[in-house]
Write a protein that holds these residues in place. Structure first.
Motif, PDB file in Angstrom:
ATOM      1  N   ASP A 199       0.834  -1.199   0.000  1.00 33.73           N
ATOM      2  CA  ASP A 199       0.000   0.000   0.000  1.00 33.73           C
ATOM      3  C   ASP A 199       0.868   1.247   0.000  1.00 33.73           C
ATOM      4  O   ASP A 199       2.052   1.211   0.364  1.00 33.73           O
ATOM      5  CB  ASP A 199      -0.915   0.005   1.228  1.00 33.73           C
ATOM      6  N   ALA A 200       0.271   2.370  -0.391  1.00 32.56           N
ATOM      7  CA  ALA A 200       1.002   3.638  -0.448  1.00 32.56           C
ATOM      8  C   ALA A 200       1.595   3.982   0.911  1.00 32.56           C
ATOM      9  O   ALA A 200       0.903   3.939   1.930  1.00 32.56           O
ATOM     10  CB  ALA A 200       0.072   4.744  -0.926  1.00 32.56           C
ATOM     11  N   GLY A 201       2.871   4.304   0.914  1.00 34.08           N
ATOM     12  CA  GLY A 201       3.568   4.639   2.160  1.00 34.08           C
ATOM     13  C   GLY A 201       3.925   3.438   2.996  1.00 34.08           C
ATOM     14  O   GLY A 201       4.487   3.590   4.089  1.00 34.08           O
ATOM     15  N   GLY A 202       3.625   2.223   2.523  1.00 36.10           N
ATOM     16  CA  GLY A 202       3.909   1.015   3.290  1.00 36.10           C
ATOM     17  C   GLY A 202       5.367   0.590   3.192  1.00 36.10           C
ATOM     18  O   GLY A 202       6.090   0.988   2.276  1.00 36.10           O
ATOM     19  N   SER A 203       5.772  -0.222   4.141  1.00 36.91           N
ATOM     20  CA  SER A 203       7.152  -0.707   4.192  1.00 36.91           C
ATOM     21  C   SER A 203       7.174  -2.221   4.281  1.00 36.91           C
ATOM     22  O   SER A 203       6.271  -2.829   4.865  1.00 36.91           O
ATOM     23  CB  SER A 203       7.901  -0.113   5.390  1.00 36.91           C
ATOM     24  N   VAL A 238       7.551   2.247  -0.006  1.00 34.72           N
ATOM     25  CA  VAL A 238       7.083   2.671  -1.330  1.00 34.72           C
ATOM     26  C   VAL A 238       6.280   3.955  -1.217  1.00 34.72           C
ATOM     27  O   VAL A 238       5.688   4.254  -0.174  1.00 34.72           O
ATOM     28  CB  VAL A 238       6.234   1.562  -1.994  1.00 34.72           C
ATOM     29  N   LYS A 239       6.270   4.699  -2.304  1.00 31.08           N
ATOM     30  CA  LYS A 239       5.511   5.952  -2.347  1.00 31.08           C
ATOM     31  C   LYS A 239       4.079   5.707  -2.787  1.00 31.08           C
ATOM     32  O   LYS A 239       3.140   6.263  -2.223  1.00 31.08           O
ATOM     33  CB  LYS A 239       6.208   6.927  -3.298  1.00 31.08           C
ATOM     34  N   ASP A 240       3.916   4.875  -3.813  1.00 30.34           N
ATOM     35  CA  ASP A 240       2.589   4.620  -4.377  1.00 30.34           C
ATOM     36  C   ASP A 240       2.150   3.189  -4.102  1.00 30.34           C
ATOM     37  O   ASP A 240       2.970   2.277  -4.024  1.00 30.34           O
ATOM     38  CB  ASP A 240       2.596   4.857  -5.894  1.00 30.34           C
TER      39      ASP A 240
END
Length: 197
Positions: free
Chosen positions: A59-63, A120-122
């Motif tokens: 997901d967006a912003g996920g690590s 991730v960004k997106d």
């Protein structure tokens, strides 16, 4: 109860309480740490071999964290491993490529040890590819893990160990003092004078 017995019993009670609390804190924190680490370990669906790849949705912003199998690697061989992360969407801009940071959290998670992490960004599907020695190494993608996240749990375990040690010292000191108090008083003999000639 005499005034001397009361402090001795209090010393034993304090020592026993410190040991009990320390054991409880250590066990509780250890169980919580183990559960959290196990919950973040890679699954078979997202494990792959050397020079292979796997795809995961993030997901967006996920690590996520890339793990290596401890059956085949150690912290020395981890340094020769190289991984890359690329988005499945076309025309990925260079600034959108996730940055891989090497993990410094070397505590194994089940049979897995963290090697790299990325954010991730997106939102989207990402392909993770890894290679390095030894050739039979296995990789896995699991939950994001860093040492900072578990600092409080590690401190709780250390605090519990200190409490147990303090309790043991308290009991030992109380026993030594009790042994000294219970020693019989030294015998006093009357002075002997040489017979008069």
């Amino acid at each position: 109860m005499s005034s001397q017995q009361r402090p001795r019993r209090f010393g034993y009670a304090v020592g026993a309480a410190l040991i009990a609390i320390g054991v409880l804190v250590t066990i509780t924190a250890s169980v919580v740490l183990a559960v959290q680490l196990t919950g973040r370990a890679p699954t078979d669906d997202h494990s792959f071999g050397n020079d292979q790849a796997t795809m995961v949705h993030v997901d967006a912003g996920g690590s996520k964290t890339i793990y290596t199998d401890t059956m085949y690697t150690n912290t020395t061989s981890d340094s020769s491993i190289r991984c890359s992360v690329s988005a499945a969407k076309p025309f990925l801009a260079r600034e959108d490529t996730p940055y891989l940071s090497r993990s410094h959290f070397n505590i194994p998670v089940t049979q897995w040890r963290p090697a790299f992490s990325f954010t991730v960004k997106d939102s989207g599907d990402y392909t993770i590819r890894c290679s390095g020695a030894p050739s039979d190494v296995r990789y896995g993608i699991g939950g994001y893990v860093t040492a900072g996240e578990f600092t409080y749990l590690l401190l709780a375990i250390a605090t519990g160990a200190v409490l147990v040690l303090a309790g043991i010292v308290t009991v030992i000191v109380t026993m030594v003092r009790r042994a000294r108090v219970n020693q019989p008083p030294p015998m006093h003999y009357p002075p002997q004078f040489p017979p008069h000639s």
